[in-house]
Design a protein around this motif. Structure first.
Motif, PDB file in Angstrom:
ATOM      1  N   TYR A  32      28.012  47.335  39.021  1.00 50.41           N
ATOM      2  CA  TYR A  32      29.000  47.607  37.982  1.00 50.41           C
ATOM      3  C   TYR A  32      29.871  46.329  37.835  1.00 50.41           C
ATOM      4  N   SER A  33      30.070  45.968  36.218  1.00 50.51           N
ATOM      5  CA  SER A  33      30.973  45.047  35.877  1.00 50.51           C
ATOM      6  C   SER A  33      32.518  45.857  36.014  1.00 50.51           C
ATOM      7  N   MET A  34      33.483  45.410  36.432  1.00 47.61           N
ATOM      8  CA  MET A  34      34.680  46.275  36.653  1.00 47.61           C
ATOM      9  C   MET A  34      35.862  45.552  35.994  1.00 47.61           C
ATOM     10  N   ALA A  35      36.916  46.507  35.711  1.00 46.89           N
ATOM     11  CA  ALA A  35      38.253  45.653  34.886  1.00 46.89           C
ATOM     12  C   ALA A  35      39.258  46.670  35.208  1.00 46.89           C
ATOM     13  N   TRP A  36      40.366  45.810  35.105  1.00 51.25           N
ATOM     14  CA  TRP A  36      41.610  46.530  35.158  1.00 51.25           C
ATOM     15  C   TRP A  36      42.433  46.280  33.783  1.00 51.25           C
ATOM     16  N   PHE A  37      42.785  47.506  33.311  1.00 46.59           N
ATOM     17  CA  PHE A  37      43.673  47.782  32.163  1.00 46.59           C
ATOM     18  C   PHE A  37      44.958  48.224  32.387  1.00 46.59           C
ATOM     19  N   ARG A  38      45.899  48.166  31.567  1.00 49.77           N
ATOM     20  CA  ARG A  38      47.248  48.784  31.543  1.00 49.77           C
ATOM     21  C   ARG A  38      47.667  49.268  30.375  1.00 49.77           C
ATOM     22  N   MET A  79      37.275  48.000  44.207  1.00 47.46           N
ATOM     23  CA  MET A  79      37.984  46.872  43.654  1.00 47.46           C
ATOM     24  C   MET A  79      39.493  46.724  43.804  1.00 47.46           C
ATOM     25  N   TYR A  80      40.095  45.451  43.781  1.00 48.38           N
ATOM     26  CA  TYR A  80      41.545  45.229  43.914  1.00 48.38           C
ATOM     27  C   TYR A  80      42.276  44.692  42.872  1.00 48.38           C
ATOM     28  N   LEU A  81      43.527  44.446  42.804  1.00 49.17           N
ATOM     29  CA  LEU A  81      44.281  43.913  41.915  1.00 49.17           C
ATOM     30  C   LEU A  81      45.325  43.472  42.579  1.00 49.17           C
ATOM     31  N   GLN A  82      45.570  42.253  42.898  1.00 51.30           N
ATOM     32  CA  GLN A  82      46.577  41.776  43.727  1.00 51.30           C
ATOM     33  C   GLN A  82      47.753  41.230  42.905  1.00 51.30           C
ATOM     34  N   ILE A  83      48.897  41.584  42.855  1.00 56.18           N
ATOM     35  CA  ILE A  83      50.013  41.643  41.679  1.00 56.18           C
ATOM     36  C   ILE A  83      50.957  40.815  42.409  1.00 56.18           C
ATOM     37  N   ASN A  84      51.293  39.456  41.819  1.00 56.47           N
ATOM     38  CA  ASN A  84      52.548  38.894  42.666  1.00 56.47           C
ATOM     39  C   ASN A  84      53.552  38.539  41.312  1.00 56.47           C
ATOM     40  N   SER A  85      54.616  38.263  41.988  1.00 57.06           N
ATOM     41  CA  SER A  85      55.553  37.700  40.850  1.00 57.06           C
ATOM     42  C   SER A  85      55.804  38.683  39.679  1.00 57.06           C
ATOM     43  N   LEU A  86      55.854  40.036  39.895  1.00 49.54           N
ATOM     44  CA  LEU A  86      56.177  40.962  38.922  1.00 49.54           C
ATOM     45  C   LEU A  86      57.276  40.981  38.235  1.00 49.54           C
ATOM     46  N   LYS A  87      57.251  41.133  36.830  1.00 44.35           N
ATOM     47  CA  LYS A  87      58.101  41.143  35.852  1.00 44.35           C
ATOM     48  C   LYS A  87      58.314  42.488  35.325  1.00 44.35           C
ATOM     49  N   PRO A  88      59.666  42.960  34.812  1.00 46.75           N
ATOM     50  CA  PRO A  88      59.715  44.232  34.209  1.00 46.75           C
ATOM     51  C   PRO A  88      58.744  44.540  33.035  1.00 46.75           C
ATOM     52  N   GLU A  89      58.199  43.434  32.560  1.00 50.91           N
ATOM     53  CA  GLU A  89      57.339  43.828  31.337  1.00 50.91           C
ATOM     54  C   GLU A  89      56.053  44.050  31.964  1.00 50.91           C
ATOM     55  N   ASP A  90      55.692  44.035  33.165  1.00 56.13           N
ATOM     56  CA  ASP A  90      54.263  44.426  33.918  1.00 56.13           C
ATOM     57  C   ASP A  90      54.495  45.963  34.176  1.00 56.13           C
ATOM     58  N   THR A  91      55.618  46.568  33.955  1.00 56.98           N
ATOM     59  CA  THR A  91      55.538  48.083  34.055  1.00 56.98           C
ATOM     60  C   THR A  91      54.698  49.034  33.029  1.00 56.98           C
ATOM     61  N   ALA A  92      53.683  49.608  33.751  1.00 55.98           N
ATOM     62  CA  ALA A  92      52.976  50.511  32.983  1.00 55.98           C
ATOM     63  C   ALA A  92      51.825  51.270  33.773  1.00 55.98           C
ATOM     64  N   VAL A  93      51.085  52.126  33.215  1.00 56.12           N
ATOM     65  CA  VAL A  93      50.020  52.820  34.015  1.00 56.12           C
ATOM     66  C   VAL A  93      48.776  51.637  34.140  1.00 56.12           C
ATOM     67  N   TYR A  94      48.317  51.615  35.359  1.00 59.08           N
ATOM     68  CA  TYR A  94      46.896  50.738  35.432  1.00 59.08           C
ATOM     69  C   TYR A  94      46.146  51.434  35.615  1.00 59.08           C
ATOM     70  N   TYR A  95      45.019  51.099  34.990  1.00 62.64           N
ATOM     71  CA  TYR A  95      43.460  51.993  35.101  1.00 62.64           C
ATOM     72  C   TYR A  95      42.495  50.936  35.458  1.00 62.64           C
ATOM     73  N   CYS A  96      41.529  51.545  36.373  1.00 61.91           N
ATOM     74  CA  CYS A  96      40.381  50.795  36.355  1.00 61.91           C
ATOM     75  C   CYS A  96      39.317  51.448  35.543  1.00 61.91           C
ATOM     76  N   ALA A  97      38.342  50.475  35.275  1.00 60.40           N
ATOM     77  CA  ALA A  97      37.209  50.813  34.433  1.00 60.40           C
ATOM     78  C   ALA A  97      35.890  50.232  34.812  1.00 60.40           C
ATOM     79  N   ALA A  98      34.759  50.853  34.715  1.00 61.08           N
ATOM     80  CA  ALA A  98      33.552  50.468  35.089  1.00 61.08           C
ATOM     81  C   ALA A  98      32.459  50.478  33.974  1.00 61.08           C
ATOM     82  N   ARG A  99      31.541  49.486  34.234  1.00 58.58           N
ATOM     83  CA  ARG A  99      30.660  49.530  32.950  1.00 58.58           C
ATOM     84  C   ARG A  99      29.189  49.146  33.914  1.00 58.58           C
TER      85      ARG A  99
END
Length: 125
Positions: A32-38, A79-99
């Motif tokens: 599968y192809s995978m992705a993160w959305f927010r 699948m993973y998403l490493q998030i560094n140097s977080l900013k207030p504008e990164d606030t969201a619900v994060y979703y993973c998706a598959a194709r």
């Protein structure tokens, strides 16, 4: 059929880090192809990062380049998403998706067939 479950979200101060995980069911995760959305409150769901079946090809939204890293472990169906140097504008619900077509990455929401329930990331200033 693939079921996706995200985890790893939370409340973090600006400048902090998180690692999100997306655990997938099924024996075909590796194809599968995978992705993160927010999706932030009052905004449309937006693309964050995508990865092809092998992990050899990745793509990022400009807003997260250099701070976020997408990866996958096909042996663990995760699948993973490493998030560094977080900013207030990164606030969201994060979703993973598959194709099912894992040959390359995709970045539109309508490209993906399966979605997780989301994990909340909140960044305080």
């Amino acid at each position: 059929q693939v079921q996706l479950v995200e985890s790893g979200g939370g409340l973090v101060q600006a400048g902090g880090s998180l690692r999100l995980s997306c655990a997938a069911s099924g024996r075909t995760f590796g194809s599968y192809s995978m992705a993160w959305f927010r999706q932030a409150p009052g905004k449309e769901r937006e693309f964050v990062a995508a990865i092809n079946w092998s992990g050899g090809s990745t793509h990022y939204a400009d807003s997260v380049k250099g701070r976020f890293t997408i990866s996958r472990n096909n042996a663990k169906n995760t699948m993973y998403l490493q998030i560094n140097s977080l900013k207030p504008e990164d606030t969201a619900v994060y979703y993973c998706a598959a194709r099912g077509d894992g040959s390359r990455w995709f970045w539109q929401t309508w490209d993906y067939d399966y979605w997780g329930q989301g994990t909340q990331v909140t960044v305080s200033s």
